[in-house]
Design a protein around this motif. Structure first.
Motif, PDB file in Angstrom:
ATOM      1  N   GLY A 138       0.382  -1.354   0.028  1.00  0.00           N
ATOM      2  CA  GLY A 138       0.161   0.003  -0.142  1.00  0.00           C
ATOM      3  C   GLY A 138       0.760   1.392   0.150  1.00  0.00           C
ATOM      4  N   ALA A 139       0.040   2.181  -0.288  1.00  0.00           N
ATOM      5  CA  ALA A 139       1.334   4.008  -0.433  1.00  0.00           C
ATOM      6  C   ALA A 139       0.933   3.363   1.057  1.00  0.00           C
ATOM      7  CB  ALA A 139       0.168   4.591  -1.194  1.00  0.00           C
ATOM      8  N   ALA A 140       2.689   5.350   1.380  1.00  0.00           N
ATOM      9  CA  ALA A 140       2.937   5.329   2.889  1.00  0.00           C
ATOM     10  C   ALA A 140       2.054   6.297   3.178  1.00  0.00           C
ATOM     11  CB  ALA A 140       4.118   6.309   2.388  1.00  0.00           C
ATOM     12  N   PRO A 141       1.269   6.640   4.313  1.00  0.00           N
ATOM     13  CA  PRO A 141      -0.027   7.025   5.052  1.00  0.00           C
ATOM     14  C   PRO A 141       0.547   8.518   4.803  1.00  0.00           C
ATOM     15  CG  PRO A 141       1.774   6.162   6.728  1.00  0.00           C
ATOM     16  CD  PRO A 141       1.789   5.424   5.245  1.00  0.00           C
ATOM     17  N   THR A 142       0.040   9.778   4.538  1.00  0.00           N
ATOM     18  CA  THR A 142       0.070  11.083   5.238  1.00  0.00           C
ATOM     19  C   THR A 142       0.174  11.665   6.776  1.00  0.00           C
ATOM     20  OG1 THR A 142      -2.313  11.538   4.056  1.00  0.00           O
ATOM     21  CG2 THR A 142      -0.598  11.188   2.271  1.00  0.00           C
ATOM     22  N   ASP A 143      -0.234  10.759   7.077  1.00  0.00           N
ATOM     23  CA  ASP A 143      -0.622  11.588   8.202  1.00  0.00           C
ATOM     24  C   ASP A 143       0.048  10.739   9.677  1.00  0.00           C
ATOM     25  OD1 ASP A 143      -1.579  11.612  11.466  1.00  0.00           O
ATOM     26  OD2 ASP A 143      -4.329  11.799  10.516  1.00  0.00           O
ATOM     27  N   ASP A 144       1.238  11.636  10.038  1.00  0.00           N
ATOM     28  CA  ASP A 144       2.172  10.869  11.229  1.00  0.00           C
ATOM     29  C   ASP A 144       1.694   9.493  12.110  1.00  0.00           C
ATOM     30  OD1 ASP A 144       4.694  12.139   9.957  1.00  0.00           O
ATOM     31  OD2 ASP A 144       4.567  13.585  11.343  1.00  0.00           O
ATOM     32  N   ASP A 145       0.684   9.760  11.993  1.00  0.00           N
ATOM     33  CA  ASP A 145       0.065   9.132  13.452  1.00  0.00           C
ATOM     34  C   ASP A 145      -0.290   7.901  13.107  1.00  0.00           C
ATOM     35  OD1 ASP A 145      -0.596  11.664  15.392  1.00  0.00           O
ATOM     36  OD2 ASP A 145      -2.387  12.382  14.902  1.00  0.00           O
ATOM     37  N   GLU A 146      -0.475   7.871  11.622  1.00  0.00           N
ATOM     38  CA  GLU A 146      -0.613   6.471  11.124  1.00  0.00           C
ATOM     39  C   GLU A 146       0.418   5.205  10.674  1.00  0.00           C
ATOM     40  OE1 GLU A 146      -3.221   6.851   7.564  1.00  0.00           O
ATOM     41  OE2 GLU A 146      -4.867   8.213   9.436  1.00  0.00           O
ATOM     42  N   VAL A 147       1.392   6.755  10.745  1.00  0.00           N
ATOM     43  CA  VAL A 147       2.926   5.672  10.408  1.00  0.00           C
ATOM     44  C   VAL A 147       3.467   4.400  10.830  1.00  0.00           C
ATOM     45  CG1 VAL A 147       5.644   6.019   9.947  1.00  0.00           C
ATOM     46  CG2 VAL A 147       4.063   8.127   9.264  1.00  0.00           C
ATOM     47  N   ALA A 148       3.503   4.610  12.550  1.00  0.00           N
ATOM     48  CA  ALA A 148       4.140   3.262  13.129  1.00  0.00           C
ATOM     49  C   ALA A 148       3.048   2.379  12.806  1.00  0.00           C
ATOM     50  CB  ALA A 148       3.658   4.268  14.860  1.00  0.00           C
ATOM     51  N   SER A 149       1.933   2.399  12.458  1.00  0.00           N
ATOM     52  CA  SER A 149       0.871   0.866  12.242  1.00  0.00           C
ATOM     53  C   SER A 149       1.227   0.676  10.808  1.00  0.00           C
ATOM     54  CB  SER A 149      -0.839   1.035  12.218  1.00  0.00           C
ATOM     55  OG  SER A 149      -0.620   2.100  14.170  1.00  0.00           O
ATOM     56  N   TRP A 150       1.059   1.585  10.102  1.00  0.00           N
ATOM     57  CA  TRP A 150       1.588   1.249   8.392  1.00  0.00           C
ATOM     58  C   TRP A 150       3.448   0.026   9.163  1.00  0.00           C
ATOM     59  CZ3 TRP A 150       5.512   3.622   5.171  1.00  0.00           C
ATOM     60  CH2 TRP A 150       5.572   3.229   3.820  1.00  0.00           C
ATOM     61  N   LEU A 151       4.523   1.009   8.907  1.00  0.00           N
ATOM     62  CA  LEU A 151       6.070   0.159   9.351  1.00  0.00           C
ATOM     63  C   LEU A 151       5.380  -1.068  10.372  1.00  0.00           C
ATOM     64  CD1 LEU A 151       7.582   3.456  10.533  1.00  0.00           C
ATOM     65  CD2 LEU A 151       7.719   2.795   8.098  1.00  0.00           C
ATOM     66  N   SER A 152       4.486  -1.460  11.068  1.00  0.00           N
ATOM     67  CA  SER A 152       4.352  -2.785  11.233  1.00  0.00           C
ATOM     68  C   SER A 152       4.088  -3.910  10.914  1.00  0.00           C
ATOM     69  CB  SER A 152       3.711  -2.620  12.803  1.00  0.00           C
ATOM     70  OG  SER A 152       2.466  -2.444  12.640  1.00  0.00           O
ATOM     71  N   ARG A 153       3.253  -3.623   9.598  1.00  0.00           N
ATOM     72  CA  ARG A 153       3.656  -4.221   8.633  1.00  0.00           C
ATOM     73  C   ARG A 153       4.647  -4.323   7.523  1.00  0.00           C
ATOM     74  NH1 ARG A 153      -1.328  -1.094   7.699  1.00  0.00           N
ATOM     75  NH2 ARG A 153      -0.481  -0.714   5.890  1.00  0.00           N
ATOM     76  N   ALA A 154       5.104  -4.261   7.555  1.00  0.00           N
ATOM     77  CA  ALA A 154       7.040  -4.206   7.346  1.00  0.00           C
ATOM     78  C   ALA A 154       7.285  -6.208   6.617  1.00  0.00           C
ATOM     79  CB  ALA A 154       7.778  -3.653   7.143  1.00  0.00           C
ATOM     80  N   THR A 155       8.118  -6.275   5.621  1.00  0.00           N
ATOM     81  CA  THR A 155       8.781  -7.115   5.085  1.00  0.00           C
ATOM     82  C   THR A 155       9.622  -6.662   4.530  1.00  0.00           C
ATOM     83  OG1 THR A 155       8.463  -9.603   4.397  1.00  0.00           O
ATOM     84  CG2 THR A 155       7.797  -8.027   2.644  1.00  0.00           C
ATOM     85  N   VAL A 156      10.730  -7.907   4.758  1.00  0.00           N
ATOM     86  CA  VAL A 156      11.780  -7.605   4.370  1.00  0.00           C
ATOM     87  C   VAL A 156      12.256  -8.624   2.567  1.00  0.00           C
ATOM     88  CG1 VAL A 156      14.470  -7.953   4.109  1.00  0.00           C
ATOM     89  CG2 VAL A 156      13.308  -7.031   5.839  1.00  0.00           C
ATOM     90  N   VAL A 157      12.478  -7.505   1.196  1.00  0.00           N
ATOM     91  CA  VAL A 157      12.669  -8.280  -0.079  1.00  0.00           C
ATOM     92  C   VAL A 157      14.040  -8.143  -1.037  1.00  0.00           C
ATOM     93  CG1 VAL A 157       9.752  -8.509  -0.104  1.00  0.00           C
ATOM     94  CG2 VAL A 157      11.663  -6.942  -1.118  1.00  0.00           C
ATOM     95  N   PRO A 158      14.266  -8.872  -1.727  1.00  0.00           N
ATOM     96  CA  PRO A 158      15.756  -8.649  -2.229  1.00  0.00           C
ATOM     97  C   PRO A 158      15.160  -7.154  -3.138  1.00  0.00           C
ATOM     98  CG  PRO A 158      15.399 -10.985  -2.765  1.00  0.00           C
ATOM     99  CD  PRO A 158      13.845 -10.741  -1.617  1.00  0.00           C
TER     100      PRO A 158
END
Length: 312
Positions: free
Chosen positions: A284-304
């Motif tokens: 998904g697209a990066a959030p535009t609200d600082d308050d949403e960044v933490a939850s969005w980043l917590s869905r990360a995975t590592v890829v080549p």
């Protein structure tokens, strides 16, 4: 608000659209206490082990997570973490002599050389005065000087009266934990920032008053321009293996928000450069609200990195 470090991409294998960021680092883990196999799948590409058997750590396979390590805790007999159930003798080294000459039994230089020769990228010292005796001023200075001669930064667990000031005075490069046992003064914050000291967050290991103090102290440090590193002390209690949403939310509460939050996650310290063979992917697209960044980043995975195609 936009995250300047994030860019829109599509994954080649799945055609999934999302955003890419530099590789995420957990700057405080204890690998002998966790199963690290799922870290990359859950967003952590690299870790900094801050207390383990240097020879076991040196033999770790070269895959993910990429590991840098401090080796054993440098402490004194009866000092933290000597005797703890989670700290076998292999992860503790006693410094009983401030000697900077190689090969002296119990010497500061001897302890530093052992970790460095095993492949350590930094040195960890215990300044936990609430839990027992700590290194003398002379031994502390000798450890920092010996580490500097080997080109290694020093990180300290500083807890108890006067220990944060001792770490600053001695030229310690980073604190393993944001100070939490007492409020830090404006003078202490100013001195730490002026010295270029980094603070590793580890906010989620605390509850109650300790948590409130840690967040307040980190807020003051970050507001003054201090270098904040994301770290969880993974292995200490019940913490999620991977990007820790609670840690990110606590950092956000401390004023480390938006791009600053991403910087805390992607700072390659103690490496000189970030990993380039792998990247972080978040659907998904990066959030535009600082308050949403933490939850969005917590869905990360590592890829080549080669699997990602920029689409803007």
């Amino acid at each position: 608000m936009t995250l300047s470090a994030a860019w829109p991409v599509r994954r080649a294998l799945t055609a999934e659209a999302g955003s890419a960021l530099p590789a995420f680092v957990d700057h405080h883990v204890h690998l002998h206490l966790i199963d690290s196999g799922s870290l990359a799948r859950r967003g952590i590409a690299a870790v900094v082990d801050l207390g383990g058997d240097p020879f076991t750590l040196a033999r770790r396979p070269s895959g993910l997570p990429r590991t840098t390590f401090a080796g054993a805790f440098l402490t004194v007999p009866g000092g933290y973490p000597d005797g703890r159930s989670w700290a076998p003798p292999s992860i503790v080294r006693f410094v009983t002599d401030p000697s900077r000459h190689p090969g002296v039994e119990g010497g500061a230089r001897t302890a530093v050389d052992e970790q460095a020769d095993a492949g350590a990228s930094l040195i960890k010292i215990a300044l936990h005065a609430d839990a027992g005796p700590v290194l003398s001023d002379a031994a502390l200075a000798a450890v920092v000087a010996s580490a500097s001669e080997r080109g290694l930064p020093v990180v300290a667990h500083a807890q108890g009266p006067g220990q944060v000031d001792r770490a600053i005075d001695a030229g310690v490069s980073a604190l393993a934990h944001t100070p939490f046992d007492a409020p830090v003064s404006r003078r202490q914050v100013a001195r730490a920032v002026a010295a270029g000291q980094a603070w590793i967050s580890t906010l989620d290991i605390h509850r109650g008053a300790d948590r409130d103090r840690a967040i307040s102290n980190l807020r003051a440090f970050a507001a003054r321009g201090g270098r904040v590193l994301y770290g969880t002390d993974l292995g200490n209690g019940s913490l999620p293996v991977g990007v820790n949403r609670r840690e990110l939310l606590a950092l956000t509460e401390a004023g480390v928000r938006g791009d600053a939050l991403v910087t805390a996650l992607t700072d390659p310290w103690p490496r000189a450069r970030p990993l380039d063979a792998v990247s972080t992917f978040v659907a998904g697209a990066a959030p535009t609200d600082d308050d949403e960044v933490a939850s969005w980043l917590s869905r990360a995975t590592v890829v080549p990195t080669e699997e990602l195609t920029r689409v803007d």
